[in-house]
Design a protein around this motif. Sequence first.
Motif, PDB file in Angstrom:
ATOM      1  N   ASP A   1      17.888  18.419 -20.216  1.00 44.60           N
ATOM      2  CA  ASP A   1      18.168  18.316 -18.779  1.00 44.60           C
ATOM      3  C   ASP A   1      19.602  18.765 -18.491  1.00 44.60           C
ATOM      4  OD1 ASP A   1      15.645  17.249 -18.803  1.00 44.60           O
ATOM      5  OD2 ASP A   1      16.283  15.159 -18.479  1.00 44.60           O
ATOM      6  N   MET A   2      20.530  18.377 -19.381  1.00 46.18           N
ATOM      7  CA  MET A   2      21.935  18.750 -19.174  1.00 46.18           C
ATOM      8  C   MET A   2      22.144  20.251 -19.394  1.00 46.18           C
ATOM      9  SD  MET A   2      23.235  16.035 -18.048  1.00 46.18           S
ATOM     10  CE  MET A   2      21.598  15.766 -17.398  1.00 46.18           C
ATOM     11  N   MET A   3      21.350  20.836 -20.298  1.00 46.58           N
ATOM     12  CA  MET A   3      21.447  22.298 -20.470  1.00 46.58           C
ATOM     13  C   MET A   3      20.962  23.015 -19.211  1.00 46.58           C
ATOM     14  SD  MET A   3      20.855  23.314 -24.451  1.00 46.58           S
ATOM     15  CE  MET A   3      19.303  22.508 -24.761  1.00 46.58           C
TER      16      MET A   3
ATOM     17  N   PRO B   1      21.291  20.596  -5.098  1.00 47.02           N
ATOM     18  CA  PRO B   1      20.375  20.514  -6.236  1.00 47.02           C
ATOM     19  C   PRO B   1      20.568  19.197  -6.993  1.00 47.02           C
ATOM     20  CG  PRO B   1      21.478  22.646  -6.194  1.00 47.02           C
ATOM     21  CD  PRO B   1      22.135  21.796  -5.148  1.00 47.02           C
ATOM     22  N   LEU B   2      19.466  18.549  -7.291  1.00 47.83           N
ATOM     23  CA  LEU B   2      19.504  17.240  -7.957  1.00 47.83           C
ATOM     24  C   LEU B   2      18.699  17.299  -9.247  1.00 47.83           C
ATOM     25  CD1 LEU B   2      19.793  14.050  -8.042  1.00 47.83           C
ATOM     26  CD2 LEU B   2      17.704  13.982  -6.658  1.00 47.83           C
ATOM     27  N   MET B   3      19.365  16.999 -10.374  1.00 44.16           N
ATOM     28  CA  MET B   3      18.656  16.864 -11.649  1.00 44.16           C
ATOM     29  C   MET B   3      18.481  15.385 -11.926  1.00 44.16           C
ATOM     30  SD  MET B   3      17.169  17.895 -14.409  1.00 44.16           S
ATOM     31  CE  MET B   3      17.282  19.654 -14.158  1.00 44.16           C
ATOM     32  N   ILE B   4      17.288  15.016 -12.342  1.00 42.71           N
ATOM     33  CA  ILE B   4      17.008  13.622 -12.691  1.00 42.71           C
ATOM     34  C   ILE B   4      16.850  13.532 -14.205  1.00 42.71           C
ATOM     35  CG2 ILE B   4      15.285  11.779 -12.503  1.00 42.71           C
ATOM     36  CD1 ILE B   4      14.724  12.728  -9.642  1.00 42.71           C
ATOM     37  N   THR B   5      17.559  12.573 -14.802  1.00 47.22           N
ATOM     38  CA  THR B   5      17.401  12.377 -16.242  1.00 47.22           C
ATOM     39  C   THR B   5      17.422  10.884 -16.566  1.00 47.22           C
ATOM     40  OG1 THR B   5      18.085  13.274 -18.393  1.00 47.22           O
ATOM     41  CG2 THR B   5      19.849  12.486 -16.956  1.00 47.22           C
ATOM     42  N   TYR B   6      17.195  10.565 -17.836  1.00 48.21           N
ATOM     43  CA  TYR B   6      17.193   9.157 -18.239  1.00 48.21           C
ATOM     44  C   TYR B   6      18.603   8.575 -18.161  1.00 48.21           C
ATOM     45  CZ  TYR B   6      12.494   9.904 -20.161  1.00 48.21           C
ATOM     46  OH  TYR B   6      11.181  10.186 -20.306  1.00 48.21           O
ATOM     47  N   HIS B   7      18.656   7.256 -17.958  1.00 47.57           N
ATOM     48  CA  HIS B   7      19.922   6.534 -17.966  1.00 47.57           C
ATOM     49  C   HIS B   7      20.414   6.418 -19.414  1.00 47.57           C
ATOM     50  CE1 HIS B   7      22.863   3.374 -17.298  1.00 47.57           C
ATOM     51  NE2 HIS B   7      22.718   3.545 -15.991  1.00 47.57           N
ATOM     52  N   PRO B   8      21.731   6.564 -19.638  1.00 47.83           N
ATOM     53  CA  PRO B   8      22.215   6.420 -21.023  1.00 47.83           C
ATOM     54  C   PRO B   8      21.850   5.069 -21.643  1.00 47.83           C
ATOM     55  CG  PRO B   8      24.051   6.676 -19.466  1.00 47.83           C
ATOM     56  CD  PRO B   8      22.798   6.980 -18.722  1.00 47.83           C
ATOM     57  N   ALA B   9      21.743   4.014 -20.821  1.00 45.12           N
ATOM     58  CA  ALA B   9      21.360   2.704 -21.369  1.00 45.12           C
ATOM     59  C   ALA B   9      19.948   2.759 -21.964  1.00 45.12           C
ATOM     60  CB  ALA B   9      21.433   1.631 -20.280  1.00 45.12           C
ATOM     61  N   TYR B  10      19.103   3.607 -21.397  1.00 43.75           N
ATOM     62  CA  TYR B  10      17.753   3.789 -21.940  1.00 43.75           C
ATOM     63  C   TYR B  10      17.837   4.424 -23.334  1.00 43.75           C
ATOM     64  CZ  TYR B  10      13.237   6.157 -22.595  1.00 43.75           C
ATOM     65  OH  TYR B  10      12.060   6.631 -23.098  1.00 43.75           O
ATOM     66  N   LEU B  11      18.763   5.373 -23.496  1.00 44.49           N
ATOM     67  CA  LEU B  11      18.925   5.997 -24.819  1.00 44.49           C
ATOM     68  C   LEU B  11      19.460   5.002 -25.842  1.00 44.49           C
ATOM     69  CD1 LEU B  11      20.445   9.495 -23.916  1.00 44.49           C
ATOM     70  CD2 LEU B  11      18.044   8.881 -24.318  1.00 44.49           C
ATOM     71  N   LEU B  12      20.233   4.021 -25.378  1.00 47.91           N
ATOM     72  CA  LEU B  12      20.743   3.007 -26.303  1.00 47.91           C
ATOM     73  C   LEU B  12      19.622   2.062 -26.728  1.00 47.91           C
ATOM     74  CD1 LEU B  12      24.168   2.136 -24.588  1.00 47.91           C
ATOM     75  CD2 LEU B  12      23.821   3.478 -26.675  1.00 47.91           C
TER      76      LEU B  12
ATOM     77  N   ARG C   1       9.160   9.888 -16.485  1.00 54.99           N
ATOM     78  CA  ARG C   1       8.600  10.948 -17.334  1.00 54.99           C
ATOM     79  C   ARG C   1       8.141  12.142 -16.497  1.00 54.99           C
ATOM     80  NH1 ARG C   1       3.631   9.101 -17.064  1.00 54.99           N
ATOM     81  NH2 ARG C   1       4.334   6.966 -17.346  1.00 54.99           N
ATOM     82  N   GLU C   2       7.815  11.884 -15.228  1.00 56.19           N
ATOM     83  CA  GLU C   2       7.423  12.996 -14.357  1.00 56.19           C
ATOM     84  C   GLU C   2       8.594  13.564 -13.555  1.00 56.19           C
ATOM     85  OE1 GLU C   2       4.297  11.156 -12.114  1.00 56.19           O
ATOM     86  OE2 GLU C   2       3.170  10.879 -13.982  1.00 56.19           O
ATOM     87  N   LEU C   3       9.569  12.721 -13.270  1.00 51.52           N
ATOM     88  CA  LEU C   3      10.677  13.147 -12.400  1.00 51.52           C
ATOM     89  C   LEU C   3      11.765  13.912 -13.145  1.00 51.52           C
ATOM     90  CD1 LEU C   3      11.160   9.886 -10.285  1.00 51.52           C
ATOM     91  CD2 LEU C   3      10.232  12.064  -9.492  1.00 51.52           C
ATOM     92  N   ARG C   4      11.998  13.531 -14.411  1.00 55.60           N
ATOM     93  CA  ARG C   4      13.145  14.089 -15.123  1.00 55.60           C
ATOM     94  C   ARG C   4      12.866  15.546 -15.533  1.00 55.60           C
ATOM     95  NH1 ARG C   4      11.493  15.172 -20.147  1.00 55.60           N
ATOM     96  NH2 ARG C   4      13.301  16.534 -20.226  1.00 55.60           N
ATOM     97  N   GLY C   5      13.975  16.230 -15.794  1.00 53.63           N
ATOM     98  CA  GLY C   5      13.824  17.560 -16.379  1.00 53.63           C
ATOM     99  C   GLY C   5      13.453  18.645 -15.391  1.00 53.63           C
ATOM    100  N   ARG C   6      13.424  18.307 -14.100  1.00 58.21           N
ATOM    101  CA  ARG C   6      13.205  19.384 -13.129  1.00 58.21           C
ATOM    102  C   ARG C   6      14.115  19.211 -11.918  1.00 58.21           C
ATOM    103  NH1 ARG C   6       9.371  17.855  -9.548  1.00 58.21           N
ATOM    104  NH2 ARG C   6       8.460  15.812  -9.949  1.00 58.21           N
TER     105      ARG C   6
END
Length: 275
Positions: free
Chosen positions: A254-256, A229-240, A216-221
């Motif tokens: 994050d993808m935008m 450059p490294l973007m961190i986001t949730y794993h798709p399995a988490y969205l499932l 929650r702190e790492l993603r989105g920046r």
Amino acid sequence: MIQPAFDLPIAALEKIRETTDRAPCASRNALEQLQSAYSVAASLPTAPDQREGGREAHVSPTSRHLHQTTANKAQNLASVRERVCSCTKCAHLASSRTQTVFGVGNPDAEIMFIGEAPGADEDRQGEPFVGRAGQLLTRIIKAMGFAREDVYIANILKCRPDMPVGSFGNRAPTLAEMQMCRPYLLEQIDIIQPKVLVALGAVAVEGLLGSRGAMRELRGRWHSYNGTPLMITYHPAYLLRNQSPSEKRKVWEDMMQVLERLGKPISEKQRNYFL
Ligand code: URA
Ligand code: URA
């Protein structure tokens, strides 16, 4: 004028070799680039800026020869893949895997997605992200305006983490397993030279950065990984597992940011996804 510039790093490397017991380390790709730059420099006239028109002076070996062509990159990836295929550094994984899962996509990709490890589906098919989570990742990639073939997809661990006989499901790779395998991923990054890395989920982040943080702190920046450059986001399995639209929206935001960083236009329709 150029050739003496190479004498400096070469002398420095020789000094390291003579004065320490650890050999200097460079990736195959870096050595190839240095080698090709060196031979270009050696073949240039000594005062290129005095040649007719002086045009040669403005075309540096960097822009002309250090750029790896797609064919070059594919070839270099193939040689890393060969070493991965026969890797037995983790004896327990080498004996349990069906096959290694190296990576898939465009050797010249601008975006590289990094997951944690192959699951049962990937182990069977030899390709990363082909199971349920993978299908969701493919939909995310399409929503971004790309095809799977445009980007590059790889995992930190190239083997499926072994499971006790008779048990189902997948386990997360351990930090030790990921650290053992990470050099292969580094070689992939080094060859592809993507403009952006996207790390999927907390385990992949731990494998990359060596430390575990709160998603929650790492993603989105934006973070940086060896200068990329490294973007961190949730794993798709988490969205499932967590079907709430607000979590999907976070990944999409994050993808935008990734699209913006690459200078890709974002349509109104894209802006409104998952709102
Ligand atoms: N999850 C991952 O992290 N990687 C895969 O290849 C599949 C599922
Ligand atoms: N927690 C995780 O471990 N991974 C995610 O992707 C999201 C939350």
